[in-house]
Design an enzyme around this catalytic site. Sequence first.
Site, PDB file in Angstrom:
ATOM      1  N   ASP A 147      55.070  29.304  37.432  1.00 26.52           N
ATOM      2  CA  ASP A 147      53.723  29.484  36.893  1.00 26.52           C
ATOM      3  C   ASP A 147      52.855  30.078  38.007  1.00 26.52           C
ATOM      4  O   ASP A 147      52.552  29.406  38.994  1.00 26.52           O
ATOM      5  CB  ASP A 147      53.189  28.117  36.438  1.00 26.52           C
ATOM      6  CG  ASP A 147      51.781  28.190  35.877  1.00 26.52           C
ATOM      7  OD1 ASP A 147      51.120  29.243  36.010  1.00 26.52           O
ATOM      8  OD2 ASP A 147      51.337  27.178  35.308  1.00 26.52           O
ATOM      9  N   VAL A 148      52.427  31.316  37.828  1.00 25.33           N
ATOM     10  CA  VAL A 148      51.702  32.003  38.910  1.00 25.33           C
ATOM     11  C   VAL A 148      50.261  31.513  39.090  1.00 25.33           C
ATOM     12  O   VAL A 148      49.561  31.979  39.978  1.00 25.33           O
ATOM     13  CB  VAL A 148      51.718  33.544  38.721  1.00 25.33           C
ATOM     14  CG1 VAL A 148      53.103  34.101  38.981  1.00 25.33           C
ATOM     15  CG2 VAL A 148      51.193  33.961  37.351  1.00 25.33           C
ATOM     16  N   SER A 175      43.272  46.391  32.376  1.00 24.88           N
ATOM     17  CA  SER A 175      43.136  46.650  30.946  1.00 24.88           C
ATOM     18  C   SER A 175      41.897  47.503  30.714  1.00 24.88           C
ATOM     19  O   SER A 175      41.038  47.608  31.604  1.00 24.88           O
ATOM     20  CB  SER A 175      42.989  45.295  30.239  1.00 24.88           C
ATOM     21  OG  SER A 175      42.582  45.453  28.896  1.00 24.88           O
ATOM     22  N   TYR A 212      38.803  37.008  28.588  1.00 22.37           N
ATOM     23  CA  TYR A 212      39.755  38.049  29.006  1.00 22.37           C
ATOM     24  C   TYR A 212      39.036  39.208  29.703  1.00 22.37           C
ATOM     25  O   TYR A 212      39.488  39.686  30.746  1.00 22.37           O
ATOM     26  CB  TYR A 212      40.539  38.537  27.790  1.00 22.37           C
ATOM     27  CG  TYR A 212      41.690  39.463  28.110  1.00 22.37           C
ATOM     28  CD1 TYR A 212      42.847  38.981  28.730  1.00 22.37           C
ATOM     29  CD2 TYR A 212      41.642  40.806  27.769  1.00 22.37           C
ATOM     30  CE1 TYR A 212      43.910  39.827  29.004  1.00 22.37           C
ATOM     31  CE2 TYR A 212      42.707  41.665  28.037  1.00 22.37           C
ATOM     32  CZ  TYR A 212      43.838  41.165  28.652  1.00 22.37           C
ATOM     33  OH  TYR A 212      44.895  42.021  28.927  1.00 22.37           O
ATOM     34  N   LYS A 241      39.821  40.159  33.506  1.00 21.08           N
ATOM     35  CA  LYS A 241      40.356  41.470  33.896  1.00 21.08           C
ATOM     36  C   LYS A 241      39.325  42.271  34.692  1.00 21.08           C
ATOM     37  O   LYS A 241      39.684  43.115  35.514  1.00 21.08           O
ATOM     38  CB  LYS A 241      40.812  42.256  32.654  1.00 21.08           C
ATOM     39  CG  LYS A 241      42.089  41.702  32.003  1.00 21.08           C
ATOM     40  CD  LYS A 241      43.300  41.737  32.918  1.00 21.08           C
ATOM     41  CE  LYS A 241      44.602  41.488  32.151  1.00 21.08           C
ATOM     42  NZ  LYS A 241      45.776  41.296  33.041  1.00 21.08           N
TER      43      LYS A 241
HETATM   44  N1  LIG Z   1      49.877  44.322  25.339  1.00 20.44           N
HETATM   45  C1  LIG Z   1      48.641  44.808  25.430  1.00 20.44           C
HETATM   46  O1  LIG Z   1      48.071  45.316  24.441  1.00 20.44           O
HETATM   47  C2  LIG Z   1      47.927  44.800  26.762  1.00 20.44           C
HETATM   48  C3  LIG Z   1      46.800  45.625  26.921  1.00 20.44           C
HETATM   49  C4  LIG Z   1      46.163  45.686  28.156  1.00 20.44           C
HETATM   50  C5  LIG Z   1      46.645  44.925  29.217  1.00 20.44           C
HETATM   51  N2  LIG Z   1      47.729  44.115  29.029  1.00 20.44           N
HETATM   52  C6  LIG Z   1      48.197  43.352  30.188  1.00 20.44           C
HETATM   53  O2  LIG Z   1      49.515  43.778  30.476  1.00 20.44           O
HETATM   54  C7  LIG Z   1      50.187  42.741  31.207  1.00 20.44           C
HETATM   55  C8  LIG Z   1      51.570  42.573  30.633  1.00 20.44           C
HETATM   56  O3  LIG Z   1      51.449  42.088  29.306  1.00 20.44           O
HETATM   57  P1  LIG Z   1      52.468  42.468  28.138  1.00 20.44           P
HETATM   58  O4  LIG Z   1      51.740  43.352  27.199  1.00 20.44           O
HETATM   59  O5  LIG Z   1      53.769  42.898  28.702  1.00 20.44           O
HETATM   60  O6  LIG Z   1      52.552  41.047  27.423  1.00 20.44           O
HETATM   61  P2  LIG Z   1      53.756  39.992  27.339  1.00 20.44           P
HETATM   62  O7  LIG Z   1      53.157  38.793  26.698  1.00 20.44           O
HETATM   63  O8  LIG Z   1      54.950  40.635  26.734  1.00 20.44           O
HETATM   64  O9  LIG Z   1      54.075  39.715  28.888  1.00 20.44           O
HETATM   65  C9  LIG Z   1      53.235  38.943  29.719  1.00 20.44           C
HETATM   66  C10 LIG Z   1      54.116  37.966  30.482  1.00 20.44           C
HETATM   67  O10 LIG Z   1      53.286  37.205  31.383  1.00 20.44           O
HETATM   68  C11 LIG Z   1      53.842  35.911  31.419  1.00 20.44           C
HETATM   69  N3  LIG Z   1      52.848  34.922  31.866  1.00 20.44           N
HETATM   70  C12 LIG Z   1      51.686  34.587  31.261  1.00 20.44           C
HETATM   71  N4  LIG Z   1      51.083  33.600  31.934  1.00 20.44           N
HETATM   72  C13 LIG Z   1      51.879  33.321  33.002  1.00 20.44           C
HETATM   73  C14 LIG Z   1      51.802  32.380  34.077  1.00 20.44           C
HETATM   74  N5  LIG Z   1      50.775  31.516  34.184  1.00 20.44           N
HETATM   75  N6  LIG Z   1      52.792  32.377  35.010  1.00 20.44           N
HETATM   76  C15 LIG Z   1      53.825  33.233  34.908  1.00 20.44           C
HETATM   77  N7  LIG Z   1      53.976  34.127  33.902  1.00 20.44           N
HETATM   78  C16 LIG Z   1      53.002  34.160  32.965  1.00 20.44           C
HETATM   79  C17 LIG Z   1      54.277  35.620  29.981  1.00 20.44           C
HETATM   80  O11 LIG Z   1      55.244  34.587  29.898  1.00 20.44           O
HETATM   81  C18 LIG Z   1      54.813  36.976  29.550  1.00 20.44           C
HETATM   82  O12 LIG Z   1      56.221  37.071  29.701  1.00 20.44           O
HETATM   83  C19 LIG Z   1      49.281  41.510  31.114  1.00 20.44           C
HETATM   84  O13 LIG Z   1      48.592  41.349  32.321  1.00 20.44           O
HETATM   85  C20 LIG Z   1      48.321  41.855  29.996  1.00 20.44           C
HETATM   86  O14 LIG Z   1      47.082  41.190  30.165  1.00 20.44           O
HETATM   87  C21 LIG Z   1      48.376  44.043  27.842  1.00 20.44           C
END
Ligand SMILES: NC(=O)c1ccc[n+]([C@@H]2O[C@H](COP(=O)([O-])OP(=O)(O)OC[C@H]3O[C@@H](n4cnc5c(N)ncnc54)[C@H](O)[C@@H]3O)[C@@H](O)[C@H]2O)c1
Length: 251
Positions: free
Chosen positions: A60-61, A139, A152, A156
């Site tokens: 957990d980061v 984001s 959020y 961000k």
């Molecule tokens: N999917 C979108 O539309 C979108 C848009 C803009 C930004 N983002 C950002 O992109 C990044 C990647 O997201 P994604 O789209 O691949 O989503 P995703 O949910 O597929 O992947 C995010 C991963 O982060 C992990 N995670 C969350 N909290 C955690 C914690 N406390 N400790 C360790 N791991 C943790 C989750 O288990 C998950 O596997 C994120 O930072 C998200 O905010 C996503």
Amino acid sequence: MSSSFAEQVVVVSGAAGGVGREVVMKLLEHGARICATDITSSVQDLENLAPGRIVAVAADVTRSDDVERIFNRAEDAFGPVDILVNNAGFIISKSVHDTSEEEWDSVMNANAKAFFLMARRALPSMIERQSGSIVATGSISSVVGLPEQAAYCAAKGALLQLVRQMAVDYAPKGIRVNAVGAGSINTPFLTRYLDGLENPKAGEAAIKSAHPLGRWAEPSEIADAIIYLAGSSASFVTGHILMADGGYSAR
Ligand SMILES: NC(=O)c1ccc[n+]([C@@H]2O[C@H](COP(=O)([O-])OP(=O)(O)OC[C@H]3O[C@@H](n4cnc5c(N)ncnc54)[C@H](O)[C@@H]3O)[C@@H](O)[C@H]2O)c1
């Protein structure tokens, strides 16, 4: 020119998710050695992708003891960490008046505090070696206000300001710090968001049309932007947010 990551040691968080997994796969193609981490235990499966060149840590980061464990594992396996890809994150979609204190803290911790903890652990050996690269997944919510994304957007936005602040602090030490400003991405993150809407189909259409390119991103498109910033192709780029958002923020 594409960067070489041969022999580079990279920590990737959120590695079990849509974007993180793509980053891991592409870095492996480029010859990196990787410590992949995620709160989800399925992250362990990634070790099968390239035995000996990737280690996985379920952690957990948002917890400094877990962050310590991640970097200890990376250093034990491969030596000092050259690159941090801080990609873990999650969203709770609510306005301020609907957001509980616990929800606020959980979103701020996962997206902003975790970045501080990960960077703080990565930096000392980068400073010692006068070299390093840090990329955070931001984001469009880092740069504009979006409806019902109170915590959020705050998180961000904080992440982006920490990118800029660290870029200034650590440029004299040879360390670059950048962010990718992702638009909507076709990952479980987005699926969960859509599933929470009253009308997911209408939500999908609205999201796509909000991006001038008329679609959302595939995870590999965001991974490409992260990898560009992480590597030597971006050697004169620091303190920057690369908007990979299909033109969303250009309107
Ligand atoms: N999917 C979108 O539309 C979108 C848009 C803009 C930004 N983002 C950002 O992109 C990044 C990647 O997201 P994604 O789209 O691949 O989503 P995703 O949910 O597929 O992947 C995010 C991963 O982060 C992990 N995670 C969350 N909290 C955690 C914690 N406390 N400790 C360790 N791991 C943790 C989750 O288990 C998950 O596997 C994120 O930072 C998200 O905010 C996503």
